[in-house]
Design a protein around this motif. Structure first.
Motif, short mmCIF file in Angstrom:
data_model
loop_
_atom_site.label_atom_id
_atom_site.label_comp_id
_atom_site.label_asym_id
_atom_site.label_seq_id
_atom_site.Cartn_x
_atom_site.Cartn_y
_atom_site.Cartn_z
N ALA A 188 0.83 -1.22 0.00
CA ALA A 188 0.00 0.00 0.00
C ALA A 188 0.86 1.26 0.00
O ALA A 188 0.47 2.29 -0.58
N LYS A 189 2.04 1.21 0.62
CA LYS A 189 2.94 2.37 0.59
C LYS A 189 3.40 2.64 -0.84
O LYS A 189 3.49 3.81 -1.28
N ARG A 190 3.69 1.59 -1.58
CA ARG A 190 4.08 1.77 -2.98
C ARG A 190 2.90 2.28 -3.82
O ARG A 190 3.08 3.13 -4.70
N LEU A 191 1.73 1.74 -3.55
CA LEU A 191 0.55 2.21 -4.27
C LEU A 191 0.27 3.68 -3.94
O LEU A 191 -0.14 4.45 -4.82
N THR A 192 0.49 4.07 -2.70
CA THR A 192 0.30 5.47 -2.31
C THR A 192 1.20 6.38 -3.13
O THR A 192 0.76 7.41 -3.66
N ALA A 193 2.47 6.00 -3.28
CA ALA A 193 3.40 6.80 -4.09
C ALA A 193 2.93 6.88 -5.53
O ALA A 193 3.00 7.95 -6.17
N TYR A 194 2.43 5.76 -6.05
CA TYR A 194 1.96 5.72 -7.44
C TYR A 194 0.73 6.61 -7.64
O TYR A 194 0.71 7.46 -8.54
N TYR A 195 -0.27 6.43 -6.79
CA TYR A 195 -1.51 7.20 -6.99
C TYR A 195 -1.31 8.68 -6.66
O TYR A 195 -1.99 9.54 -7.25
N ARG A 196 -0.39 9.01 -5.78
CA ARG A 196 -0.09 10.43 -5.53
C ARG A 196 0.51 11.07 -6.79
O ARG A 196 0.23 12.24 -7.10
N LYS A 197 1.33 10.31 -7.50
CA LYS A 197 1.90 10.81 -8.76
C LYS A 197 0.79 11.09 -9.77
O LYS A 197 0.78 12.12 -10.45
N LEU A 198 -0.16 10.17 -9.86
CA LEU A 198 -1.29 10.37 -10.77
C LEU A 198 -2.13 11.58 -10.35
O LEU A 198 -2.61 12.34 -11.19
N GLU A 199 -2.31 11.75 -9.04
CA GLU A 199 -3.01 12.93 -8.54
C GLU A 199 -2.31 14.21 -8.99
O GLU A 199 -2.96 15.16 -9.47
N ASP A 200 -0.99 14.25 -8.83
CA ASP A 200 -0.23 15.45 -9.18
C ASP A 200 -0.37 15.77 -10.67
O ASP A 200 -0.44 16.94 -11.06
N LEU A 201 -0.39 14.74 -11.49
CA LEU A 201 -0.41 14.95 -12.94
C LEU A 201 -1.80 15.25 -13.49
O LEU A 201 -1.95 16.03 -14.43
N PHE A 202 -2.85 14.64 -12.91
CA PHE A 202 -4.16 14.67 -13.55
C PHE A 202 -5.30 15.24 -12.71
O PHE A 202 -6.35 15.58 -13.25
N SER A 203 -5.16 15.29 -11.39
CA SER A 203 -6.24 15.76 -10.50
C SER A 203 -7.59 15.13 -10.86
O SER A 203 -8.56 15.83 -11.14
N PRO A 204 -7.68 13.81 -10.86
CA PRO A 204 -8.93 13.15 -11.25
C PRO A 204 -10.02 13.28 -10.20
O PRO A 204 -9.76 13.62 -9.04
N GLU A 205 -11.24 13.00 -10.63
CA GLU A 205 -12.37 12.97 -9.71
C GLU A 205 -12.41 11.65 -8.94
O GLU A 205 -12.90 11.61 -7.81
N LEU A 206 -11.91 10.58 -9.57
CA LEU A 206 -12.08 9.25 -9.00
C LEU A 206 -11.04 8.29 -9.57
O LEU A 206 -10.72 8.35 -10.76
N PHE A 207 -10.53 7.41 -8.72
CA PHE A 207 -9.75 6.25 -9.15
C PHE A 207 -10.61 5.00 -8.97
O PHE A 207 -11.24 4.82 -7.92
#
Length: 253
Positions: A188-207
């Motif tokens: 989950a720590k690795r997934l957190t780093a991954y999804y935070r990167k996606l947040e920074d790049l795209f600011s999505p409404e939902l994963f």
């Protein structure tokens, strides 16, 4: 097979070990008849796979709609441009034309994660959600689909983002957890780093998180520490077939 599937589209999910297909009821986002599976030929060259598609479609003589096919690779205007987990002869192949000729049906090829993303937005976990939805599939690698207000932005390939000097999927895919025998907490720590990167790049409404491991979402999704809402996929193994049939139908119109 019965004639009840007449006129409805057909979805085929092409994977490294199996080729699965069924007619799809697009009103409900469900199989119109029971799915059939045939082993993927080895080697899985385009012409060998086309022969299996013809065999598969012959099992559903009542189905006459367009055919959608998922491929684990980048697909641009029906041409396959990558083949990470399939035979390298796929690269450069005009799969739309090959399969249309080989089956005598109108065939439209789509990236496998894109098909799953479309299905989840239209029928599954993200149904009715507006704005940007990012669907990720956690498996051998990380597949991704970007869908904005219901419209697919194809071939995002977000599993190959660089995270801390590594290809993201090599550290955060479900296969990495199994290979390195990671606890749910460490993964989950690795997934957190991954999804935070996606947040920074795209600011999505939902994963939306799919792949086989999504069946155990309660073990790891609550541990992913991000601001964006993140939920498990709903269609699971049906997503590829349903999404492929939907993609084929919309390509026709």
């Amino acid at each position: 097979m019965s004639a009840k599937a007449s006129g409805v589209p057909f979805g085929i999910d092409f994977g490294g070990s199996g080729i699965k297909g069924a007619p799809v009821d697009l009103d409900r986002g469900e199989f119109a008849e029971e799915r059939v599976r045939i082993d993927t030929p080895q080697p899985s060259t385009p012409h060998a796979v086309a022969a299996v598609f013809a065999e598969l479609l012959a099992k559903f003589p009542g189905s006459e709609g367009p055919v959608g096919v998922t491929v684990p690779g980048v697909v641009v205007k029906g041409v396959v441009h990558s083949a990470a987990n399939i035979d390298k002869h796929w690269i450069g192949e005009d799969a739309d034309r090959l399969f249309t000729k080989g089956t005598g049906r109108d065939v439209h090829v789509v990236n496998d994660a894109d098909a799953a993303g479309l299905a989840e937005v239209r029928y599954g976990a993200a149904k009715g959600r507006r704005g940007l939805v990012i669907v990720t599939t956690l498996g051998t690698g990380i597949g991704s689909a970007l869908v904005y207000d219901g419209v697919l932005v194809p071939n995002s390939e977000l599993g190959h983002l660089e995270i801390d000097g590594h290809d993201a999927e090599k550290r955060a895919a479900a296969s990495a957890r199994e290979r390195e025998d990671l606890s749910w907490e460490d993964w989950a720590k690795r997934l957190t780093a991954y999804y935070r990167k996606l947040e920074d790049l795209f600011s999505p409404e939902l994963f939306v998180v799919g792949g086989g491991v999504s069946k155990k979402a309660d073990q790891f999704l609550p541990l992913v520490d991000i601001e964006t809402e993140i939920i498990p996929a709903e269609l699971r193994n049906a997503a590829g077939i349903v999404g492929a049939a939907l993609y084929a139908t919309e390509s026709e119109t």
